[in-house]
Design an enzyme around this catalytic site. Structure first.
Site: not given
Ligand code: OSB
Ligand code: MG
Length: 369
Positions: A161, A163, A188, A213, A238, A262, A290
């Site tokens: 993944k 960012k 994300d 995401e 998320d 999460k 996470g």
């Protein structure tokens, strides 16, 4: 379980490498470690609120305040039956889900230790090891990013993944995709876009990503539904999903095709289970996110991710991806098939190492009746 006393530790742990997202860059990670004493046993919980309110409005200090001033006074000396009983006792406190989740984790750990059952068994997890990937922070340039990704692939991670943020999105993702045409890749944004500038992300739809995401604001399910209409790639939420109710509304609105679960974000493992069950019944894939947890929180994430609905790899990496020294005796290692073993000992299945705990503790206080 009679709660004899509760000790809070505010920890600050150096990360191995700085971690940068659209909301900021950190080189140390704060959290609260929560020790609950009951009838000769100690339950551990981790509250994932960080030093700054970047990912969530909660911070380690707000969690300390909420626990010490509002939740613990009514809890020490009480007979808490199970996590559901704890949640009922905390229901007068609005929000502050990370603070509640940290304490709930300690009750799960205690319950498992009392019953001689692993957290995995208490949650009805089924897999002995879970598929994992790594979350790669923003880097200096697309070339530097490809280099960092290569390093993780060399270590054996099979899902990456990255960012993204405005100005550092399409080119970064294209560079990684060009270098690794078959890689399981996702991005994300941590809420960095608005509906009126998210059209710049449309080229991502050509990159065969697993998901995109949290592109838009956390309180904006509706605009996510408008954006999802423009993409074939599933949007994954998320920050927007704080409860099973949000999850149902997001699914019914078409705001996402995937949910990142999460436990810390949704107030604990109990709510996480409800979201898992809902998504399973609606055929919505979920995965375990996470928050750069220590070995304590990571143990809980592994148990959760072993449930059958977690069909995408989790953001649960090996200890050495996060910390030079962790607070648990147990380290987590990546297996050759990009999995990590789920702890099998009673409760969370990890032991906190007192010297490491002391080394990273900024502040500590014990609360008893
Ligand atoms: O958005 O998933 C996120 C870390 C801190 C805060 C938010 C996020 C993350 C990660 C890292 O992506 C996940 C991990 O490896 O723990
Ligand atoms: Mg995220």
């Amino acid at each position: 379980m009679i709660i004899e006393n509760v000790t809070l530790h505010h920890l600050r742990m150096p990360l191995r490498t700085p971690f940068e997202t659209s909301f900021g860059r950190i080189d140390t990670r704060d959290c609260l470690l929560i020790l609950v004493q009951s009838e000769g046993l100690t339950g551990y919980g981790e509250c994932a609120a960080d030093r700054d309110p970047g990912y969530s409005y909660e911070t380690a200090q707000t969690a300390w305040h909420i626990l010490s001033d509002f939740i613990l006074p009514g809890l020490t000396g009480a007979d808490v039956e199970d996590p559901a009983d704890l949640q009922r006792r905390m229901s007068g406190v609005r929000g502050h889900l990370m603070a509640k989740a940290g304490l709930e984790m300690a009750i799960w750990d205690l319950m498992g230790k009392r019953q001689g059952r692993s957290l995995q068994s208490l949650l009805s997890g089924v897999r002995p090891r879970v598929d994992v990937g790594v979350s790669v922070g923003l880097q200096e340039s697309p070339e530097a990013l490809v280099g960092v990704v290569e390093g993780y692939l060399d270590q054996g991670y099979r899902r990456i993944k990255i960012k993204i943020k405005p100005g550092r999105d399409v080119q970064d993702a294209q560079a990684v995709r060009r270098a690794y045409p078959a890689l399981r890749l996702q991005v994300d944004a941590n809420s960095a876009y608005r509906l009126d500038n998210a059209a710049s992300l449309l080229p991502l739809d050509e990159l065969n990503l697993l998901l995109i995401e949290q592109p838009l604001a956390e309180d904006d399910l509706w605009d996510h539904s408008q954006l999802q209409c423009q993409f074939h790639t599933p949007i994954c939420l998320d920050e927007s999903i704080l409860s099973v109710r949000h999850a149902r509304q997001a699914i019914e609105m078409g705001a996402c095709g995937v949910i990142n679960i999460k436990a810390g974000r949704v107030g604990g493992l109990q709510e996480a289970l409800l979201i898992h069950d809902l998504c399973q019944s609606r055929n919505v894939p979920v995965w375990c996110g996470g928050l750069l947890e220590t070995g304590v929180g990571r143990a809980a994430n592994l148990a959760l991710a072993s449930l059958p609905g977690f069909t995408l790899p989790g953001d649960i990496s090996a200890t050495e991806r996060y910390y030079q020294q962790d607070i648990t005796e147990e380290q987590f290692y990546l297996n050759e098939d990009s999995t990590i073993d789920v702890p099998q000992a009673p409760g969370l299945g990890v032991q906190v190492e007192p010297q490491a705990l002391q080394r990273f503790t900024l502040r500590r206080e014990t609360f008893s009746s």
